[in-house]
Design a protein around this motif. Sequence first.
Motif, mmCIF file in Angstrom:
data_model
loop_
_atom_site.group_PDB
_atom_site.id
_atom_site.type_symbol
_atom_site.label_atom_id
_atom_site.label_comp_id
_atom_site.label_asym_id
_atom_site.label_seq_id
_atom_site.Cartn_x
_atom_site.Cartn_y
_atom_site.Cartn_z
ATOM 1 N N TYR A 154 -5.795 -10.930 -10.032
ATOM 2 C CA TYR A 154 -5.220 -9.580 -9.911
ATOM 3 C C TYR A 154 -3.703 -9.657 -9.712
ATOM 4 C CZ TYR A 154 -3.988 -5.020 -8.075
ATOM 5 O OH TYR A 154 -3.377 -3.814 -7.872
ATOM 6 N N LYS B 288 0.820 -1.219 0.000
ATOM 7 C CA LYS B 288 0.000 0.000 0.000
ATOM 8 C C LYS B 288 0.849 1.261 0.000
ATOM 9 C CE LYS B 288 -3.995 -2.075 2.336
ATOM 10 N NZ LYS B 288 -4.790 -2.134 3.590
ATOM 11 N N PRO C 186 -11.317 -8.948 -9.197
ATOM 12 C CA PRO C 186 -12.151 -7.894 -8.598
ATOM 13 C C PRO C 186 -11.602 -6.532 -9.009
ATOM 14 C CG PRO C 186 -11.521 -9.528 -6.957
ATOM 15 C CD PRO C 186 -10.705 -9.824 -8.174
ATOM 16 N N LYS C 187 -12.446 -5.641 -9.499
ATOM 17 C CA LYS C 187 -11.985 -4.364 -10.050
ATOM 18 C C LYS C 187 -11.870 -3.289 -8.957
ATOM 19 C CE LYS C 187 -12.690 -5.988 -14.329
ATOM 20 N NZ LYS C 187 -13.191 -7.322 -13.993
ATOM 21 N N ASP C 188 -10.853 -3.409 -8.105
ATOM 22 C CA ASP C 188 -10.718 -2.410 -7.044
ATOM 23 C C ASP C 188 -9.482 -1.534 -7.203
ATOM 24 O OD1 ASP C 188 -8.961 -4.426 -6.592
ATOM 25 O OD2 ASP C 188 -9.310 -4.578 -4.440
ATOM 26 N N ASP C 189 -8.589 -1.865 -8.140
ATOM 27 C CA ASP C 189 -7.387 -1.064 -8.342
ATOM 28 C C ASP C 189 -7.013 -1.103 -9.818
ATOM 29 O OD1 ASP C 189 -5.032 0.268 -8.369
ATOM 30 O OD2 ASP C 189 -3.969 -1.061 -6.987
ATOM 31 N N TYR C 190 -7.286 -0.003 -10.507
ATOM 32 C CA TYR C 190 -7.065 0.043 -11.941
ATOM 33 C C TYR C 190 -5.660 0.521 -12.323
ATOM 34 C CZ TYR C 190 -11.867 -1.040 -13.202
ATOM 35 O OH TYR C 190 -13.058 -1.692 -13.399
#
Length: 245
Positions: free
Chosen positions: A73, A9, A107-111
Motif C-alpha cells: 500500500y 490521517k 489490504p484494501k482499506d483505503d481506495y
Amino acid sequence: MEQLTQWDKALENNPETIGDSLATLNVAKLNKAEKAYYYLLEAAVADKNLKQLKNDSTLLISERYYNSKKDYYALARTQYYLSKYQKEPQKIYELLKTAEINFEKSPKDDYHILGLIYYWLGQIQYRQYNTSEAELYYKKSNQIYSEVKDSLYMIYSLRQLGRIYSNQKSFDLAKKNFAEALNILDNIDDVNSTQITQLYASILINQSLLFQKTGDLDSAFVISKKCISIIEKRNIPIKSSFYFI
C-alpha cells in the motif's frame, strides 16, 4: 511513527498544517521506517498543496524501503507520487500501472489512492488521444470517488468525461456530466480557493464550447460571461485562452 500516522490521517483536510508539523521534525534522528513515511508524507503534502518537491530523490528512498518490506500500500502511494516527477508519458504510465498492481496486492482499506492512480492514467491516455482508454479510467476514478465521497475528484473526472463526450459529439452525455460536475461544485465552492475557482472556470468554459458546437450561441455567451465574472471577482490568475473563448 504514531505521530506520523496521526498526521497522515489528518492530511486530507489540513495539508498546510501537516506541512508545518513535518517541518518541526529532525529528519536525521528518524529511523529508516520513520524516514520512509516522512518522505512519503512530505510528497503527499506538496501534492495536496499543488506544489512539488525539488526532486524525487527522497521518494526513491521511500520506494526502496517499502519495496524491501513488501508494504504494497505504501509502495503504491510512493509510486503514484513518483510518477509526478517523470516527463515521458511512457514512464509515467509504467509507474502508475506498477502502483495499481501494488495496490491490488495490499489490504484494501483505503481506495483513495487508487482513484488518483486511475485519474492520472486517464490523463495520460487523454493527452495521447486514446479516448476510449481514458474514458474507462475516468469512469473507474469517478466510481471510487463517489464511494469514498471525495467531491473534488468526482468533479475532475466528470469534467474529463464531459470533454471526451463533447469531442465525440455525444452532446447529451457531455451536458449531463458538466451539469453534474457543477451541481457538486456548488456544494463545495470556496471563493478563496484558487484550485476550486480554476476548476469552476474550466468547467464553465468547456460548457460554453459545448453549446457553441451545438449552435446554442445564446447559452454559450451567458456561460462565458459567468466564467469571466467569477474569475475577475475572485481575482484569480487564469489562462488567457479562457478570455479568448
